[in-house]
Design a protein around this motif. Structure first.
Motif, mmCIF file in Angstrom:
data_model
loop_
_atom_site.group_PDB
_atom_site.id
_atom_site.type_symbol
_atom_site.label_atom_id
_atom_site.label_comp_id
_atom_site.label_asym_id
_atom_site.label_seq_id
_atom_site.Cartn_x
_atom_site.Cartn_y
_atom_site.Cartn_z
ATOM 1 N N ASN A 7 0.820 -1.208 0.000
ATOM 2 C CA ASN A 7 0.000 0.000 0.000
ATOM 3 C C ASN A 7 0.853 1.258 0.000
ATOM 4 N N GLY A 77 -6.845 5.893 2.583
ATOM 5 C CA GLY A 77 -7.677 4.967 1.815
ATOM 6 C C GLY A 77 -8.943 5.631 1.311
ATOM 7 N N ASN A 118 -6.052 0.477 -4.712
ATOM 8 C CA ASN A 118 -5.156 0.898 -3.630
ATOM 9 C C ASN A 118 -5.963 1.393 -2.433
ATOM 10 N N MET A 122 -6.013 -0.291 1.217
ATOM 11 C CA MET A 122 -5.690 0.517 2.400
ATOM 12 C C MET A 122 -6.801 0.365 3.447
#
Length: 141
Positions: A7, A77, A118, A122
């Motif tokens: 991440n 995130g 991604n 996250m």
């Protein structure tokens, strides 16, 4: 490789890519604009809008960078998920204005989708931290 490292690397890559692309739009919009995917250059004084796009990208990258550096990974995130909308918007704009389908999907659509992945990774990484119940602070005796 641990999820946290994956991440972090992905987020850092997005930050650098968006920062580079935005800076390029600010410093040399006439050479960067053709790669955006639209079929024609803005008429009249429309070139200023390209600089606005560059400023938007730089700000998006800085927000991600601040969250990454300060360790606010769950917020990072969420912001990745929201900022992916800008790339999906760019993709839609290119398609709606009869621009390059390959650029719309291969650059903007792929970037947006990878940002969503991604962001979701996250959120997965930080799910246990977010779900942990708050414990009251110990009281002095």
């Amino acid at each position: 490789m641990p999820l946290k490292k994956i991440n972090t690397v992905l987020s850092a890559a997005f930050i650098l890519f968006i920062l580079w692309f935005g800076t390029d739009f600010i410093l040399s919009p006439e050479t960067t604009a053709p790669g955006f995917g639209l079929p024609s250059w803005p008429a009249g004084d429309g070139g200023g809008f390209l600089i606005i796009k560059g400023i938007r990208d730089v700000v998006l990258a800085l927000v991600l960078g601040i969250l990454l550096v300060t360790g606010h990974r769950r917020a990072l995130g969420w912001v990745l998920l929201v900022e992916a909308l800008a790339a999906y918007g760019d993709m839609t704009t290119v398609l709606a204005h009869h621009g390059s389908v390959a650029t719309a999907l291969g650059v903007h659509g792929l970037t947006a989708t990878l940002m969503v992945v991604n962001g979701l990774l996250m959120m997965h990484e930080t799910r246990k931290v977010a779900a942990a119940p708050a414990r009251p602070a110990p009281q002095p005796a």
